[in-house]
Design a protein around this motif. Sequence first.
Motif: not given
Length: 268
Positions: A92-110
Motif C-alpha cells: 500500500f502507499p507509505p501514507s497508509i498506516d498499514i499495521a493498523s489496517v492489517l490489525a483491523s482484519v478480524p481473525a474470522s476473515h484473515d
Amino acid sequence: MIVDGKKIAAEILADVKNKISTLPRAPRLTVFTCAPNFETQKFLALKQKRAEEVGIEVKVVELDPRILTALVIQTIHETVPVTDGIVVQLPFPPSIDIASVLASVPASHDVDALTYDGADTAVLPPVVGAIDAIATHYQVAWTGAQVVVVGQGRLVGAPAALYATSQGAQVTVLEKDTADYEQTIKEADILILGAGVPGLVTASMLKPGVVIFDAGTSEEGGLLVGDADISVANIASLTTPVPGGIGPITIAILLRNLVTLVKNRALK
C-alpha cells in the motif's frame, strides 16, 4: 531438482474445489488493493483466476491512493458482514498506516493468517503453507538444519522464520544491511528468500546441496523474477523457480484458508 509448484498447487486446488462443492453457497473473498505495482497486478490476476476455477466469488476493491487510513479501516469493517474472507493486497502507499489496517482484519476473515506465531494451525500464512507443502512433498528435513531467511517482511521473512524455528531448525534472519551476509548464506542447509531483489543469490554463494525456497518476486524487463539467479539450480538439491514455484502454491493455500474459515464459522 526444480520444484513443480503448479502440480502441487493443482492438487491443493482440487481438494479445495471438492470441499466447496459441499458448502451451501460459494465462499466470498474480498481483496483490497491500492496503487498496485506490476507484481501485485500479476499476482492478483492469478488469484482471481484460480478462485473462479474452484467456485469462489472474488470482489476486488481498488482504493484511491489518497485515501486516509481511518477510511480504509472503516471500509474493511463495513465489508466483514458481507464477505467470508479479506485480503489486504500489499504493498500500500507509505501514507497508509498499514499495521493498523492489517490489525483491523478480524481473525474470522484473515485468510493471510496475519497473527501467525509459529504454532501448529490449520490456517497458515500462504507462503508458510507453500513452504510446508513443498517440504512435505519432497521430504525436506528441518530438525537441526541451518536455515537462513533473507528478508524479514510480514508476508515472507517473518512468518517463514517462525515456521522454520517451530520445525526444529537453527534460524538466522538476514536484513539488507547485515554484515558478511554472503558467508552466512554459504553455511545454509535451507535458504528462504524474500528480499525482492532480482538475482541477489548466485550459485557461487551456496553450499552444494542446499534447499532453496525462493519467495522473492520482483519485475525485471517486464518479467517476474526471483531473488535467486537461475544458475543456483546447478548447486541446489531442491529449488523453487520464479514464476511457477512458490507463487502458485501460495494462491492455493490462501483459497484453502478461506474454505477452512468458512467451515470454522459454521461450527460456531
